[in-house]
Design an enzyme around this catalytic site. Structure first.
Site, PDB file in Angstrom:
ATOM      1  N   ASP A  44       0.790  -1.247   0.000  1.00  0.00           N
ATOM      2  CA  ASP A  44       0.000   0.000   0.000  1.00  0.00           C
ATOM      3  C   ASP A  44       0.822   1.297   0.000  1.00  0.00           C
ATOM      4  O   ASP A  44       0.494   2.240   0.740  1.00  0.00           O
ATOM      5  CB  ASP A  44      -0.957   0.011   1.206  1.00  0.00           C
ATOM      6  N   ASP A  82      -4.546  -0.855  -1.679  1.00  0.00           N
ATOM      7  CA  ASP A  82      -5.839  -0.784  -1.019  1.00  0.00           C
ATOM      8  C   ASP A  82      -6.785  -0.235  -2.085  1.00  0.00           C
ATOM      9  O   ASP A  82      -6.458   0.758  -2.757  1.00  0.00           O
ATOM     10  CB  ASP A  82      -5.700   0.184   0.174  1.00  0.00           C
ATOM     11  N   HIS A  84     -10.692   0.379  -2.497  1.00  0.00           N
ATOM     12  CA  HIS A  84     -12.063   0.349  -1.974  1.00  0.00           C
ATOM     13  C   HIS A  84     -13.099   0.886  -2.956  1.00  0.00           C
ATOM     14  O   HIS A  84     -12.804   1.772  -3.767  1.00  0.00           O
ATOM     15  CB  HIS A  84     -12.147   1.173  -0.688  1.00  0.00           C
ATOM     16  N   HIS A  88     -17.441   2.557   0.879  1.00  0.00           N
ATOM     17  CA  HIS A  88     -16.963   1.303   1.493  1.00  0.00           C
ATOM     18  C   HIS A  88     -17.302   1.250   2.985  1.00  0.00           C
ATOM     19  O   HIS A  88     -17.327   2.281   3.669  1.00  0.00           O
ATOM     20  CB  HIS A  88     -15.446   1.181   1.301  1.00  0.00           C
ATOM     21  N   HIS A 117     -10.668   6.723   1.680  1.00  0.00           N
ATOM     22  CA  HIS A 117      -9.308   6.591   1.146  1.00  0.00           C
ATOM     23  C   HIS A 117      -9.270   5.505   0.077  1.00  0.00           C
ATOM     24  O   HIS A 117     -10.094   4.594   0.074  1.00  0.00           O
ATOM     25  CB  HIS A 117      -8.313   6.254   2.269  1.00  0.00           C
ATOM     26  N   LYS A 142      -6.910  -5.115  -2.999  1.00  0.00           N
ATOM     27  CA  LYS A 142      -7.656  -5.713  -1.881  1.00  0.00           C
ATOM     28  C   LYS A 142      -8.596  -4.675  -1.293  1.00  0.00           C
ATOM     29  O   LYS A 142      -8.372  -3.476  -1.456  1.00  0.00           O
ATOM     30  CB  LYS A 142      -6.668  -6.209  -0.822  1.00  0.00           C
ATOM     31  N   CYS A 187      -2.022  -2.871   7.524  1.00  0.00           N
ATOM     32  CA  CYS A 187      -1.899  -3.777   6.366  1.00  0.00           C
ATOM     33  C   CYS A 187      -0.598  -4.571   6.350  1.00  0.00           C
ATOM     34  O   CYS A 187      -0.585  -5.727   5.929  1.00  0.00           O
ATOM     35  CB  CYS A 187      -2.120  -2.992   5.088  1.00  0.00           C
TER      36      CYS A 187
HETATM   37  C1  VGL Z   1      -4.642   0.605   5.784  1.00  0.00           C
HETATM   38  C2  VGL Z   1      -6.169   1.527   7.212  1.00  0.00           C
HETATM   39  C3  VGL Z   1      -7.153   1.385   6.272  1.00  0.00           C
HETATM   40  C4  VGL Z   1      -3.228   0.181   5.545  1.00  0.00           C
HETATM   41  C5  VGL Z   1      -5.618   0.450   4.838  1.00  0.00           C
HETATM   42  O1  VGL Z   1      -2.794   0.146   4.367  1.00  0.00           O
HETATM   43  O2  VGL Z   1      -2.530  -0.087   6.542  1.00  0.00           O
HETATM   44  N1  VGL Z   1      -4.927   1.133   6.974  1.00  0.00           N
HETATM   45  N2  VGL Z   1      -6.874   0.845   5.086  1.00  0.00           N
HETATM   46 ZN    ZN Z   2      -8.334   0.751   3.559  1.00  0.00          ZN
END
Ligand code: VGL
Ligand code: ZN
Length: 239
Positions: A44, A82, A84, A88, A117, A142, A187
């Site tokens: 990410d 990430d 979404h 979401h 996000h 994901k 993540c």
């Molecule tokens: C993440 C919070 C929400 C991450 C992703 O990449 O760690 N954290 N979505």
């Molecule tokens: Zn996320």
């Protein structure tokens, strides 16, 4: 007699010489050499999680040049995003009266709520513009099911829907994964722990990751990771 003395002296010297060699070899051995059966998972490293992003991880940009350098040591690199849907379930904005970092109960368990996000196809969901890993072979997305979050690159938060990454790595003969990126306590941590569940060795490169650290989440994540057999290393440990 003098022959015996000389021989003793020679023996003594050779022991010293040998132990010197042994310690040299030990320090070389303590570096980790990567091979074809290793993969680097870059988690990410997206605009949303770096400076100016909607869920910017403190000092998140600092990992980018380091990850670019580390990636050159790996024949196999997987990137994650990430990814979404709009609206979401993990977004606070999807739950009237809730705000970011509140925690709610969902059918699959507790869910931290986040600012919007990494919405599919938006600029914020793009990889960081300075990330330069042209030899990365797979980008795994994901969190694309509207009603289920997925911190892990292997398994969604319902603990049953897979992303396919485990099968991919197995098919490619990968036995050990090195995990870096954002965020250490979400993540990165979930990905490393699920790698262990897939029977892979998992190492997190600590200085190539940064955490969000909401309410002690960073320390808690390390405790869980270490208990799951994840190893904590630094980029300098790589040969
Ligand atoms: C993440 C919070 C929400 C991450 C992703 O990449 O760690 N954290 N979505
Ligand atoms: Zn996320």
């Amino acid at each position: 007699m003098s022959v015996l003395l000389n021989r003793r002296r020679m023996l003594g010297m050779s022991v010293v010489a040998l132990s010197g060699l042994a310690s040299l070899r030990a320090s070389a051995q303590s570096k980790i050499a990567t091979s074809k059966s290793d993969a680097l998972i870059v988690v990410d490293v997206q605009r949303c999680f770096t400076k100016g992003g909607s869920l910017a991880v403190p000092d998140g940009d600092a990992v980018v040049p380091l990850i670019n350098t580390i990636a050159k040591k790996f024949a196999n690199v997987v990137l994650t995003q990430d990814w979404h849907t709009p609206g979401h379930v993990s977004f606070a904005s999807s739950h009237p009266g809730k705000k970011p970092f509140d925690v709610i109960d969902l059918p699959y368990g507790k869910q931290v709520l986040w600012p919007d996000h990494c919405v599919q196809g938006t600029e914020g969901a793009g990889l960081h513009p300075d990330l330069a890993i042209p030899h990365a072979q797979l980008v795994i997305r994901k969190g694309y099911n509207k009603d289920v979050d997925s911190y892990s690159a292997f398994l969604e938060a319902d603990s049953k829907t897979t992303t396919g990454l485990g099968g991919y790595l197995k098919t490619r003969g990968i036995k050990r994964v090195f995990v870096c990126g954002l965020a250490t306590d979400f993540c990165v941590a979930w990905t490393a722990q699920d790698a262990r569940k897939e029977g892979l060795e998992a190492l997190v490169i600590e200085d190539a990751a940064r955490g969000i650290d909401a309410q002690g989440s960073l320390a808690a994540a390390w405790t869980k990771m270490l208990a799951a057999g994840v190893k904590r290393i630094k980029s300098a440990d790589l040969a």
